[in-house]
Design a protein around this motif. Structure first.
Motif, PDB file in Angstrom:
ATOM      1  N   HIS A 273       1.629  -0.235  -8.784  1.00 30.23           N
ATOM      2  CA  HIS A 273       1.216   0.658  -7.710  1.00 30.23           C
ATOM      3  C   HIS A 273       1.440  -0.016  -6.355  1.00 30.23           C
ATOM      4  N   ALA A 274       1.073  -1.293  -6.222  1.00 25.25           N
ATOM      5  CA  ALA A 274       1.219  -2.010  -4.969  1.00 25.25           C
ATOM      6  C   ALA A 274       2.696  -2.166  -4.581  1.00 25.25           C
TER       7      ALA A 274
ATOM      8  N   LEU B 128      -7.377 -16.109   2.539  1.00 22.08           N
ATOM      9  CA  LEU B 128      -7.357 -17.232   1.592  1.00 22.08           C
ATOM     10  C   LEU B 128      -6.556 -16.867   0.346  1.00 22.08           C
ATOM     11  N   LEU B 129      -6.741 -15.642  -0.136  1.00 24.57           N
ATOM     12  CA  LEU B 129      -5.979 -15.203  -1.313  1.00 24.57           C
ATOM     13  C   LEU B 129      -4.495 -15.103  -0.977  1.00 24.57           C
TER      14      LEU B 129
ATOM     15  N   ARG C 171      -2.535  -5.686  -3.991  1.00 22.53           N
ATOM     16  CA  ARG C 171      -2.174  -5.300  -2.621  1.00 22.53           C
ATOM     17  C   ARG C 171      -1.950  -6.534  -1.745  1.00 22.53           C
ATOM     18  N   ILE C 172      -2.861  -7.483  -1.800  1.00 17.97           N
ATOM     19  CA  ILE C 172      -2.764  -8.695  -0.975  1.00 17.97           C
ATOM     20  C   ILE C 172      -1.574  -9.541  -1.393  1.00 17.97           C
ATOM     21  N   ALA C 173      -1.381  -9.703  -2.703  1.00 16.90           N
ATOM     22  CA  ALA C 173      -0.270 -10.529  -3.206  1.00 16.90           C
ATOM     23  C   ALA C 173       1.080  -9.929  -2.836  1.00 16.90           C
ATOM     24  N   VAL C 174       1.242  -8.643  -3.070  1.00 14.67           N
ATOM     25  CA  VAL C 174       2.529  -7.992  -2.786  1.00 14.67           C
ATOM     26  C   VAL C 174       2.823  -8.038  -1.283  1.00 14.67           C
TER      27      VAL C 174
END
Length: 170
Positions: A167-168, A96-97, A135-138
């Motif tokens: 970092h991501a 979902l994110l 992490r999820i967005a990148v």
């Protein structure tokens, strides 16, 4: 090739073609990023969001979906509104994110945008851990085809978020 970067800054000052609003499902303004964007865009943004509710999303914008309006008094051309999942309400599905970012990119591409700026959707009042959001967005942005989009910028308001996104990106 699309450039992806993370910067510390004020999303409402971005001159990218589009900025992304971490909205609530009502689209009628709120706190945090949403409130700042509505305040900077002026009252016509609220009326545009009311029009979206009347015509396209009468029950509110679903989590992970996105919709665009004009930007009015902001320096960008469009505001793309997306609703992130709220971890405090048990909405912890990473898909979902990720959809917030990919659907926003879809809308930006449909509009013909070549640049887009994102906040850390769901990392504020919605309780997601900044490292998880980053992490999820990148990953979502990197894996999305992004037709015509040359620049994706994550605009973050604090060092903890900026560090997580940098970092991501490594």
């Amino acid at each position: 090739m699309t450039s992806i970067e993370a910067v510390r800054g004020d999303l409402t000052a971005e001159t990218t073609d589009a900025i992304v609003n971490a909205a609530n499902s009502s689209l009628l303004g709120g706190g945090g990023v949403d409130g700042a964007i509505h305040a900077a865009a002026g009252p016509r943004l609220l009326e545009a969001c009311r029009r979206v509710r009347r015509t396209s999303w009468p029950d509110g914008l679903p989590i992970g979906e996105a919709v665009a309006t004009d930007a009015f008094d902001l320096p960008c051309r469009w505001v793309i509104h997306t609703v992130g999942p709220n971890a405090h309400r048990g909405q912890t599905d990473p898909a979902l994110l990720a959809s917030c970012f990919t659907r926003s990119l879809d809308i930006a591409a449909e509009l013909g945008a070549t640049s887009i700026a994102f906040p850390a959707v769901s990392a504020g009042a919605y309780g997601w851990d900044p490292a998880d959001v980053a992490r999820i967005a990148v990953q979502a942005v990197r894996e999305h085809p992004k037709p015509g989009i040359e620049l994706v910028r994550f605009v973050l308001f604090g060092d903890r978020l900026l560090d997580a996104f940098r970092h991501a990106l490594t």
